[in-house]
Design an enzyme around this catalytic site. Structure first.
Site, PDB file in Angstrom:
ATOM      1  N   LEU A  18       7.091  43.921  18.540  1.00 36.55           N
ATOM      2  CA  LEU A  18       6.659  42.820  17.671  1.00 36.55           C
ATOM      3  C   LEU A  18       5.142  42.760  17.585  1.00 36.55           C
ATOM      4  O   LEU A  18       4.469  42.801  18.611  1.00 36.55           O
ATOM      5  CB  LEU A  18       7.151  41.487  18.251  1.00 36.55           C
ATOM      6  CG  LEU A  18       8.628  41.409  18.625  1.00 36.55           C
ATOM      7  CD1 LEU A  18       8.924  40.081  19.319  1.00 36.55           C
ATOM      8  CD2 LEU A  18       9.483  41.562  17.383  1.00 36.55           C
ATOM      9  N   GLY A  45     -13.557  49.798  12.968  1.00 38.63           N
ATOM     10  CA  GLY A  45     -14.221  48.509  13.136  1.00 38.63           C
ATOM     11  C   GLY A  45     -14.545  48.235  14.585  1.00 38.63           C
ATOM     12  O   GLY A  45     -14.919  49.148  15.336  1.00 38.63           O
ATOM     13  N   CYS A  97      -1.650  43.238  24.247  1.00 39.83           N
ATOM     14  CA  CYS A  97      -0.772  44.394  24.473  1.00 39.83           C
ATOM     15  C   CYS A  97      -1.509  45.720  24.540  1.00 39.83           C
ATOM     16  O   CYS A  97      -1.474  46.392  25.567  1.00 39.83           O
ATOM     17  CB  CYS A  97       0.296  44.443  23.393  1.00 39.83           C
ATOM     18  SG  CYS A  97       1.430  43.072  23.535  1.00 39.83           S
TER      19      CYS A  97
HETATM   20  C1  UDX Z   1       0.963  45.550  19.446  1.00 35.17           C
HETATM   21  C2  UDX Z   1       1.954  46.576  18.848  1.00 35.17           C
HETATM   22  O1  UDX Z   1       1.556  46.893  17.504  1.00 35.17           O
HETATM   23  C3  UDX Z   1       3.366  46.030  18.885  1.00 35.17           C
HETATM   24  O2  UDX Z   1       4.270  47.009  18.424  1.00 35.17           O
HETATM   25  C4  UDX Z   1       3.692  45.641  20.327  1.00 35.17           C
HETATM   26  O3  UDX Z   1       4.973  45.163  20.447  1.00 35.17           O
HETATM   27  C5  UDX Z   1       2.702  44.630  20.841  1.00 35.17           C
HETATM   28  O4  UDX Z   1       1.385  45.187  20.737  1.00 35.17           O
HETATM   29  P1  UDX Z   1      -0.225  43.313  18.574  1.00 35.17           P
HETATM   30  O5  UDX Z   1      -0.823  43.193  19.935  1.00 35.17           O
HETATM   31  O6  UDX Z   1       0.367  42.104  17.942  1.00 35.17           O
HETATM   32  O7  UDX Z   1       0.954  44.412  18.566  1.00 35.17           O
HETATM   33  O8  UDX Z   1      -1.384  43.859  17.623  1.00 35.17           O
HETATM   34  P2  UDX Z   1      -1.594  45.086  16.655  1.00 35.17           P
HETATM   35  O9  UDX Z   1      -1.228  44.720  15.279  1.00 35.17           O
HETATM   36  O10 UDX Z   1      -0.990  46.317  17.219  1.00 35.17           O
HETATM   37  O11 UDX Z   1      -3.197  45.194  16.710  1.00 35.17           O
HETATM   38  C6  UDX Z   1      -3.841  45.451  17.966  1.00 35.17           C
HETATM   39  C7  UDX Z   1      -5.330  45.504  17.815  1.00 35.17           C
HETATM   40  O12 UDX Z   1      -5.709  46.680  17.126  1.00 35.17           O
HETATM   41  C8  UDX Z   1      -5.954  44.342  17.020  1.00 35.17           C
HETATM   42  O13 UDX Z   1      -7.121  43.923  17.699  1.00 35.17           O
HETATM   43  C9  UDX Z   1      -6.308  44.949  15.684  1.00 35.17           C
HETATM   44  O14 UDX Z   1      -7.395  44.318  15.083  1.00 35.17           O
HETATM   45  C10 UDX Z   1      -6.650  46.372  16.104  1.00 35.17           C
HETATM   46  N1  UDX Z   1      -6.480  47.360  15.036  1.00 35.17           N
HETATM   47  C11 UDX Z   1      -5.248  47.571  14.479  1.00 35.17           C
HETATM   48  C12 UDX Z   1      -7.575  48.109  14.609  1.00 35.17           C
HETATM   49  O15 UDX Z   1      -8.688  47.944  15.104  1.00 35.17           O
HETATM   50  N2  UDX Z   1      -7.385  49.048  13.627  1.00 35.17           N
HETATM   51  C13 UDX Z   1      -6.164  49.290  13.074  1.00 35.17           C
HETATM   52  O16 UDX Z   1      -6.079  50.163  12.204  1.00 35.17           O
HETATM   53  C14 UDX Z   1      -5.061  48.515  13.497  1.00 35.17           C
END
Ligand code: UDX
Length: 450
Positions: A154, A272, A279
């Site tokens: 999630l 970025g 997580c």
């Molecule tokens: C993550 C996993 O995606 C999910 O499958 C798991 O169950 C829980 O951990 P989440 O912690 O909600 O989910 O965030 P996610 O959408 O994965 O983003 C994580 C971080 O990566 C954020 O800080 C986001 O800003 C950063 N990010 C994401 C980037 O810097 N670049 C990207 O291209 C994508």
């Protein structure tokens, strides 16, 4: 089926609410009595889009209830989902004490057979320990326990949709009975026979989720390996961005074309300030430790972590390059949450950025649509604005730290007029460089020719 969910944080509440929404009878519990009180009174202890509609609905319909005594929840469910936190220990390992505590509770309180499902992210082989704890502490009752691993994928901000329309449902089991029980639980999702509370229509037309049956060890490994790979992808994109910046290329153009190759895929290539949240950083660390303990040198992941830690330094250098002296300057910050559509600030790059600004002597005024209450508790020394425009007032630079979609639609003329100096540092490549230039801003971002 009667299902109990132990741990009512992001994962537990979404799991409980969605399981109730697809027709099960669910009880959620938490050792934080205050949280249960809020839920019972119809409040929401966290912000997750859609949860505020689904929880009151299923609660009213009698399929979701809350218990402050976890032992009651153990008695209730045929299946018990463990959704407690596994935060990082100072050495980076996952702290499994909450899982251990719940295992003992289940072992001593259960009086009928239980399917115990690990949903929390845990290192591989935790299921074996869980099984052992259940049999050791439950030896006096003679109750049968089946253990399964059903990792969650999630994403905060879209968690309900992710639960109800997953790409895959992974179940790590030891026998057919456990597999069948889990299949029964997920049947409405697998057959797409439920009324979606998130989307208006069309969401059930896509392909059915893959049902992936594995061993418990594999299921546990799938979760850590997936999150670590995502982290790796982001760090890779960030390095390519740094290179693009120096070589006169545009990271957006590069990753767009890369992502069209199905072997690479378009997501998690946004450059970025790097990844944060509860997580990715902790799972990456725990996975590296697990590898080391298992005699595998996973220094590839250590590099990904190192690259991520340097993103803030890199952003600061950009800011210094534009501002010269930071001390004493008024800086507006847009975004505090670790990503958009959540109020979660745990391990948020935006919070780290603000801390750096404070330590460098800047005066900070921040705005975030959802995360300000949580931020106030840990950052009382900065100013909080009611709007993005207020955060920009008299600022010598406006920093975009979280890419909330609404920040992309601001009235830039108003922002420019409010600022002492029209300088925007976009830590999430949210805005178009040419548009911002046309609007009369000095504009800096990652991996582009600003
Ligand atoms: C993550 C996993 O995606 C999910 O499958 C798991 O169950 C829980 O951990 P989440 O912690 O909600 O989910 O965030 P996610 O959408 O994965 O983003 C994580 C971080 O990566 C954020 O800080 C986001 O800003 C950063 N990010 C994401 C980037 O810097 N670049 C990207 O291209 C994508």
């Amino acid at each position: 089926m009667k299902i109990s969910v132990i741990g009512s944080g992001y994962v537990g509440l979404v799991t409980g609410a969605c399981l109730a929404e697809i027709g099960h009878e669910v009880v959620c519990t938490d050792n934080d009595a205050e949280k249960i009180k809020i839920l019972e009174a119809g409040g929401m202890p966290i912000y997750e889009p859609g949860l505020e509609k689904v929880i009151p609905k299923v609660h009213k319909e009698g399929r979701l209830s809350f218990r402050s005594n976890p032992a009651d929840a153990v008695t209730f469910g045929e299946a018990i989902f463990i959704c407690v936190g596994t935060p990082p220990l100072p050495n980076g390992d996952a702290d499994l004490s909450a899982i251990d505590h719940v295992a003992r509770l289940i072992a001593t309180e259960a009086r009928s057979p239980k399917l115990v499902v690990e949903k929390s992210t845990v290192p591989a082989q935790t299921g074996q320990e869980l099984k052992r704890a259940l049999s050791v502490y439950g030896r006096k009752t003679g109750v049968t326990f089946r253990v399964a691993s059903n990792p969650e994928f999630l994403r905060e901000g879209t968690a309900l949709g992710d639960f109800l329309h997953p790409d895959r449902i992974v179940v790590g089991v030891e026998d057919e009975i456990a597999e069948q029980q889990l299949k029964e639980i997920y049947r409405p999702v697998l057959e797409r026979k439920f009324k979606c509370p998130v989307h208006a229509s069309g969401c059930l037309d896509g392909p059915a989720p893959a049902w992936v049956v594995t061993t418990i060890n594999s299921a546990e490994l799938i979760k850590h390996a997936s999150n670590s790979f995502l982290a790796l992808k982001i760090s890779y994109a960030n390095m390519v961005a740094d290179l693009a910046e120096r070589l006169g290329a545009d990271i957006g153009e590069v990753t767009r074309a890369m992502g069209l190759d199905p072997r690479i895929g378009p997501s998690f290539l946004s450059a970025g300030l790097g990844f944060g949240g509860f997580c990715l950083p902790k799972d990456l660390q725990a996975f590296v430790h697990l590898a080391e303990r298992s005699g595998v040198d996973f220094s590839l992941l250590r590099e990904a972590e190192k690259i991520n830690k340097k993103r803030i330094d890199h952003f600061f250098e950009k800011m210094r390059g534009a501002l010269w002296v930071v001390r004493g300057k008024q800086i507006g910050v847009l975004g505090l949450a670790f990503k958009p559509n959540t109020d979660d600030i745990r391990f948020s790059p935006a919070i780290e950025l603000v801390n750096r600004l404070i330590s460098e002597g800047a005066r900070v005024c921040a705005f975030d649509p959802e995360a300000m209450d949580r931020a106030r508790a840990i950052l009382p020394e900065i100013q909080y604005a009611k709007t993005a425009y207020e955060a920009a007032q008299d600022a010598e630079a406006l920093l975009i730290a979280t890419e909330w979609p609404e920040f992309g639609k601001l009235d830039w003329e108003r922002i420019r007029n409010a600022m002492a100096r029209p300088l925007i540092l976009d830590g999430r490549n949210l805005l178009s460089a040419s548009k911002m230039k046309a609007e009369g801003f000095e504009y800096r971002s990652f991996g582009r020719q600003d």
